[in-house]
Design a protein around this motif. Structure first.
Motif, PDB file in Angstrom:
ATOM      1  N   LEU A  66       0.835  -1.209   0.000  1.00 45.88           N
ATOM      2  CA  LEU A  66       0.000   0.000   0.000  1.00 45.88           C
ATOM      3  C   LEU A  66       0.866   1.254   0.000  1.00 45.88           C
ATOM      4  CD1 LEU A  66      -2.828  -0.974   2.521  1.00 45.88           C
ATOM      5  CD2 LEU A  66      -3.125  -0.394   0.110  1.00 45.88           C
ATOM      6  N   GLN A  67       1.959   1.215   0.779  1.00 45.94           N
ATOM      7  CA  GLN A  67       2.848   2.372   0.844  1.00 45.94           C
ATOM      8  C   GLN A  67       3.537   2.610  -0.497  1.00 45.94           C
ATOM      9  OE1 GLN A  67       5.141   1.065   4.231  1.00 45.94           O
ATOM     10  NE2 GLN A  67       4.086   2.464   5.635  1.00 45.94           N
ATOM     11  N   SER A  71       3.035   5.794  -3.075  1.00 46.95           N
ATOM     12  CA  SER A  71       4.136   6.647  -3.477  1.00 46.95           C
ATOM     13  C   SER A  71       4.254   6.721  -5.002  1.00 46.95           C
ATOM     14  CB  SER A  71       5.413   6.132  -2.804  1.00 46.95           C
ATOM     15  OG  SER A  71       6.512   6.381  -3.586  1.00 46.95           O
ATOM     16  N   LEU A  72       4.011   5.605  -5.681  1.00 46.65           N
ATOM     17  CA  LEU A  72       4.036   5.615  -7.153  1.00 46.65           C
ATOM     18  C   LEU A  72       2.947   6.533  -7.708  1.00 46.65           C
ATOM     19  CD1 LEU A  72       4.673   1.857  -8.080  1.00 46.65           C
ATOM     20  CD2 LEU A  72       6.230   3.786  -8.422  1.00 46.65           C
ATOM     21  N   ILE A  73       1.800   6.532  -7.065  1.00 53.15           N
ATOM     22  CA  ILE A  73       0.709   7.420  -7.503  1.00 53.15           C
ATOM     23  C   ILE A  73       1.124   8.879  -7.273  1.00 53.15           C
ATOM     24  CG2 ILE A  73      -1.653   8.196  -7.005  1.00 53.15           C
ATOM     25  CD1 ILE A  73      -2.323   5.230  -6.338  1.00 53.15           C
ATOM     26  N   GLN A  74       1.600   9.148  -6.056  1.00 50.74           N
ATOM     27  CA  GLN A  74       1.893  10.533  -5.670  1.00 50.74           C
ATOM     28  C   GLN A  74       2.948  11.196  -6.563  1.00 50.74           C
ATOM     29  OE1 GLN A  74       0.297  12.420  -2.798  1.00 50.74           O
ATOM     30  NE2 GLN A  74       1.020  13.710  -4.449  1.00 50.74           N
ATOM     31  N   VAL A  75       3.998  10.463  -6.915  1.00 50.28           N
ATOM     32  CA  VAL A  75       5.081  11.090  -7.687  1.00 50.28           C
ATOM     33  C   VAL A  75       4.750  11.201  -9.177  1.00 50.28           C
ATOM     34  CG1 VAL A  75       6.867  10.387  -6.068  1.00 50.28           C
ATOM     35  CG2 VAL A  75       6.427   8.969  -8.075  1.00 50.28           C
ATOM     36  N   VAL A  82      -5.072  16.034  -6.278  1.00 49.31           N
ATOM     37  CA  VAL A  82      -5.272  15.604  -4.889  1.00 49.31           C
ATOM     38  C   VAL A  82      -5.481  14.089  -4.827  1.00 49.31           C
ATOM     39  CG1 VAL A  82      -6.783  15.792  -2.870  1.00 49.31           C
ATOM     40  CG2 VAL A  82      -6.284  17.827  -4.242  1.00 49.31           C
ATOM     41  N   ALA A  83      -4.522  13.387  -4.238  1.00 48.33           N
ATOM     42  CA  ALA A  83      -4.636  11.927  -4.122  1.00 48.33           C
ATOM     43  C   ALA A  83      -4.875  11.536  -2.679  1.00 48.33           C
ATOM     44  CB  ALA A  83      -3.374  11.261  -4.642  1.00 48.33           C
ATOM     45  N   THR A 116       4.401  -2.467 -14.335  1.00 44.92           N
ATOM     46  CA  THR A 116       5.766  -2.791 -14.743  1.00 44.92           C
ATOM     47  C   THR A 116       6.777  -2.612 -13.603  1.00 44.92           C
ATOM     48  OG1 THR A 116       5.954  -0.540 -15.628  1.00 44.92           O
ATOM     49  CG2 THR A 116       5.424  -2.278 -17.185  1.00 44.92           C
ATOM     50  N   HIS A 117       6.287  -2.207 -12.433  1.00 39.35           N
ATOM     51  CA  HIS A 117       7.159  -1.980 -11.291  1.00 39.35           C
ATOM     52  C   HIS A 117       7.235  -3.260 -10.454  1.00 39.35           C
ATOM     53  CE1 HIS A 117       9.027   0.708  -8.273  1.00 39.35           C
ATOM     54  NE2 HIS A 117       8.460  -0.103  -7.397  1.00 39.35           N
TER      55      HIS A 117
END
Ligand code: C2E
Ligand code: C2E
Length: 179
Positions: A66-67, A71-75, A82-83, A116-117
């Motif tokens: 989840l973390q 972080s992938l979404i946020q960056v 707004v996420a 792909t991560h």
């Protein structure tokens, strides 16, 4: 003081905004849309088969996933977007002044980046996929009482899941937020 305000606005696990803060921004964005008559978009993204992941690797691994996904979404979105962590494994994103079509491209970009991560969790190499729904909303009535945007996006997410997951569905239909 700063730390205290972070604690009430952010989700402690992922550091994304929490549900409550998300709604505050959402209402602000609707008001702004009422005033300027500009559209915005809402996306809901959900990790596929998260329960299976939790059952297989354990809840601590689930938390780390989840973390990392957060972080992938946020960056990969703009600072002005707004996420939030909306539910257990569900994320909601607001894209101000952005069409549903552009927002779908952004979500597809995020979906692809996540797919792909490779996550390294406790010596396991795990790949995760997400599904999502995206639609645009506009407010034409400042005394809005009806807001079907969330339900509409939720239905698109549900459709993305039932059509096989790992995909983002969006609609051209602009949801009018009014009575
Ligand atoms: P693009 O990547 O094809 O994005 C097209 C349009 O989608 C953007 O037009 C913008 O309206 C919207 N968009 C894309 N990503 C985001 C996002 O994360 N959040 C929001 N709210 N909207 C987004 P725009 O602004 O005219 O940008 C045109 C092109 O300039 C982009 O085409 C991209 O190639 C480049 N660009 C602009 N800003 C950035 C950036 O911060 N990073 C990167 N890598 N490229 C950027
Ligand atoms: P930011 O606007 O907060 O965007 C953060 C990240 O979201 C970007 O990191 C990129 O991964 C993604 N992103 C945002 N907008 C777009 C877009 O239109 N298209 C695509 N493909 N990706 C987008 P990145 O690229 O490392 O950029 C870091 C920061 O540098 C951005 O933060 C922004 O402040 C600035 N920047 C980068 N490219 C542009 C640009 O073309 N125009 C402007 N005005 N600023 C840019």
């Amino acid at each position: 003081n700063h730390l205290l305000s972070e604690m009430v606005t952010k989700d402690f696990l992922t550091n994304l905004y929490n549900h409550k803060t998300f709604y505050k921004y959402y209402k602000e964005l609707i008001l702004r849309s009422c005033q300027s008559k500009t559209a915005f978009s809402l996306a809901i993204l959900d990790i596929d088969d998260f329960k299976k992941i939790n059952d297989t690797y354990g809840h601590l691994a689930g938390d780390k996933i989840l973390q990392e996904i957060s972080s992938l979404i946020q960056v990969n979105i703009r600072m002005t977007d707004v996420a939030a962590r909306y539910g257990g494994e569900e994320f909601a994103i607001l894209f101000p002044d952005t069409s549903a079509q552009d927002s779908a491209v952004i979500c597809e970009r995020i979906r692809n980046i996540i797919e792909t991560h490779v996550l390294n969790i406790d010596n396991h190499s795990i790949t995760i996929t997400i599904s999502g729904g995206v639609a645009g909303g506009i407010c034409t009535d400042p005394y809005y009482r009806q807001n079907k945007l969330f339900e509409f996006v939720d239905q698109l997410l549900y459709k993305a899941k039932s059509e096989g997951k790992n995909r983002v569905l969006y609609s051209h239909e602009l949801i009018i937020i009014t009575e």
